[in-house]
Scaffold this active site. Structure first.
Site, PDB file in Angstrom:
ATOM      1  N   GLY A   1       0.797  -1.224   0.000  1.00 30.78           N
ATOM      2  CA  GLY A   1       0.000   0.000   0.000  1.00 30.78           C
ATOM      3  C   GLY A   1       0.825   1.267   0.000  1.00 30.78           C
ATOM      4  N   SER A   2       2.065   1.190  -0.509  1.00 34.44           N
ATOM      5  CA  SER A   2       2.862   2.429  -0.545  1.00 34.44           C
ATOM      6  C   SER A   2       2.240   3.426  -1.533  1.00 34.44           C
ATOM      7  CB  SER A   2       4.317   2.140  -0.908  1.00 34.44           C
ATOM      8  OG  SER A   2       4.450   1.752  -2.248  1.00 34.44           O
ATOM      9  N   ASN A   3       1.600   2.940  -2.571  1.00 37.57           N
ATOM     10  CA  ASN A   3       0.927   3.870  -3.494  1.00 37.57           C
ATOM     11  C   ASN A   3      -0.340   4.459  -2.869  1.00 37.57           C
ATOM     12  OD1 ASN A   3       2.323   4.074  -6.241  1.00 37.57           O
ATOM     13  ND2 ASN A   3       2.489   1.911  -5.685  1.00 37.57           N
TER      14      ASN A   3
ATOM     15  N   LYS B   1     -16.168 -15.868  -8.792  1.00 35.71           N
ATOM     16  CA  LYS B   1     -15.581 -14.531  -8.905  1.00 35.71           C
ATOM     17  C   LYS B   1     -16.661 -13.439  -8.913  1.00 35.71           C
ATOM     18  CE  LYS B   1     -12.080 -12.140 -11.563  1.00 35.71           C
ATOM     19  NZ  LYS B   1     -10.680 -12.483 -11.450  1.00 35.71           N
TER      20      LYS B   1
ATOM     21  N   ARG C   1      -5.291  -9.118  -8.615  1.00 38.03           N
ATOM     22  CA  ARG C   1      -6.266 -10.006  -9.247  1.00 38.03           C
ATOM     23  C   ARG C   1      -6.754  -9.393 -10.543  1.00 38.03           C
ATOM     24  NH1 ARG C   1      -8.162 -14.272  -6.539  1.00 38.03           N
ATOM     25  NH2 ARG C   1      -6.976 -14.309  -4.635  1.00 38.03           N
TER      26      ARG C   1
ATOM     27  N   ASN D   1      -5.274   1.338 -13.481  1.00 39.85           N
ATOM     28  CA  ASN D   1      -4.323   0.405 -12.870  1.00 39.85           C
ATOM     29  C   ASN D   1      -2.925   0.984 -12.993  1.00 39.85           C
ATOM     30  OD1 ASN D   1      -3.355  -2.126 -11.800  1.00 39.85           O
ATOM     31  ND2 ASN D   1      -2.684  -2.651 -13.871  1.00 39.85           N
TER      32      ASN D   1
ATOM     33  N   HIS E   1       1.056  -0.151 -13.187  1.00 37.28           N
ATOM     34  CA  HIS E   1       1.857  -1.340 -13.514  1.00 37.28           C
ATOM     35  C   HIS E   1       3.343  -0.972 -13.523  1.00 37.28           C
ATOM     36  CE1 HIS E   1       2.641  -5.306 -15.105  1.00 37.28           C
ATOM     37  NE2 HIS E   1       3.462  -4.751 -15.983  1.00 37.28           N
TER      38      HIS E   1
HETATM   39  C1  GRF Z   1       3.339  -1.330  -7.558  1.00 34.86           C
HETATM   40  O1  GRF Z   1       4.656  -1.470  -7.993  1.00 34.86           O
HETATM   41  C2  GRF Z   1       2.381  -1.397  -8.710  1.00 34.86           C
HETATM   42  O2  GRF Z   1       2.935  -0.960  -9.917  1.00 34.86           O
HETATM   43  C3  GRF Z   1       2.073  -2.869  -8.800  1.00 34.86           C
HETATM   44  O3  GRF Z   1       2.069  -3.316  -7.472  1.00 34.86           O
HETATM   45  C4  GRF Z   1       2.918  -2.496  -6.682  1.00 34.86           C
HETATM   46  C5  GRF Z   1       2.143  -2.067  -5.481  1.00 34.86           C
HETATM   47  O4  GRF Z   1       2.961  -1.510  -4.490  1.00 34.86           O
HETATM   48  N1  GRF Z   1       0.854  -3.091  -9.516  1.00 34.86           N
HETATM   49  P1  GRF Z   1       2.282  -0.901  -3.193  1.00 34.86           P
HETATM   50  O5  GRF Z   1       1.390  -1.963  -2.573  1.00 34.86           O
HETATM   51  O6  GRF Z   1       1.511   0.324  -3.578  1.00 34.86           O
HETATM   52  O7  GRF Z   1       3.429  -0.574  -2.275  1.00 34.86           O
END
Ligand code: GRF
Length: 202
Positions: free
Chosen positions: A11-13, A64, A90, A106, A108
């Site tokens: 969850g760093s993002n 699902k 997922r 999303n 990536h």
């Molecule tokens: C990120 O690198 C994103 O690109 C990928 O999963 C990672 C998630 O990192 N889809 P975080 O959980 O936000 O730290």
């Protein structure tokens, strides 16, 4: 804009989104955080911020569609109108995608269309590329195939391993994802088939 943030890991993002909101750089609210892994750190971060958060385990559902119906119910309950997949591991089915048509992005950790799917950082290193990076794209029915909104390159160094390269890609992601969300908040993103036009960009 009321965000439903989907995560499966650190969850760093999510933290970067929250920091951008707190600094005023992003005009949005994280309405709810949803995860397929009830014990993941992303949910703990959300709780620490007093944000409604739910770990929904796919194993508790017969299929699902039923699992995603539960996720959508949580998102609706908190009036989320935009979905951010930030490390959600997922593939989204029609139930989840159908709840956020044109309003689901999303993140990536590679320059798509190169290295879609799992372990994108490892894939890039194994391929020997000199440049990788990250991509923010709209979600469609494929795996990391939706229209590309923004990308940023990160050089691959000869001294890199997966952890080092992933850490530098993360730094870039933490700026790019809130930036893209603010474009949506300002209603500057227009989608025309595979092409995404962002008002104000050269
Ligand atoms: C990120 O690198 C994103 O690109 C990928 O999963 C990672 C998630 O990192 N889809 P975080 O959980 O936000 O730290």
């Amino acid at each position: 804009m009321r965000l439903a943030v989907f995560a499966s890991g650190e969850g760093s993002n999510l933290a970067a989104i929250l920091a951008a909101i707190e600094s005023g750089a992003l005009q949005a609210t994280v309405a709810v955080v949803l995860s397929d892994r009830p014990d993941c750190p992303a949910l703990q971060r959300a709780e620490a911020h007093g944000i409604p958060s739910y770990g929904v385990s796919p194993a508790d559902f017969p299929n699902k569609a039923a699992f995603e119906t539960a996720l959508v119910a949580h998102a609706r309950r908190w009036q989320a109108n935009f979905a951010v997949l930030a490390g959600y591991l997922r593939i989204c089915g029609p139930t989840l995608r159908g709840a956020f048509v044109g309003q689901m992005i999303n993140l990536h950790p590679a320059l798509l269309p190169a290295f879609p799917g799992l372990d994108a950082v490892g894939q890039a290193l194994a391929a020997g590329v000199r440049v990788s990076g990250c991509t923010v794209h709209l979600v469609d029915e494929g795996v990391d195939t939706g229209p590309i909104i923004a990308q940023q390159a990160v050089p691959v160094l000869q001294s890199d391993d997966v952890d080092r390269l992933r850490a530098r890609i993360h730094e870039v992601e933490h700026r790019l994802l809130p930036t893209v969300l603010q474009w949506f908040a300002e209603d500057r993103v227009h989608i025309n088939g595979r092409h995404v036009f962002v008002e104000g960009l050269p």
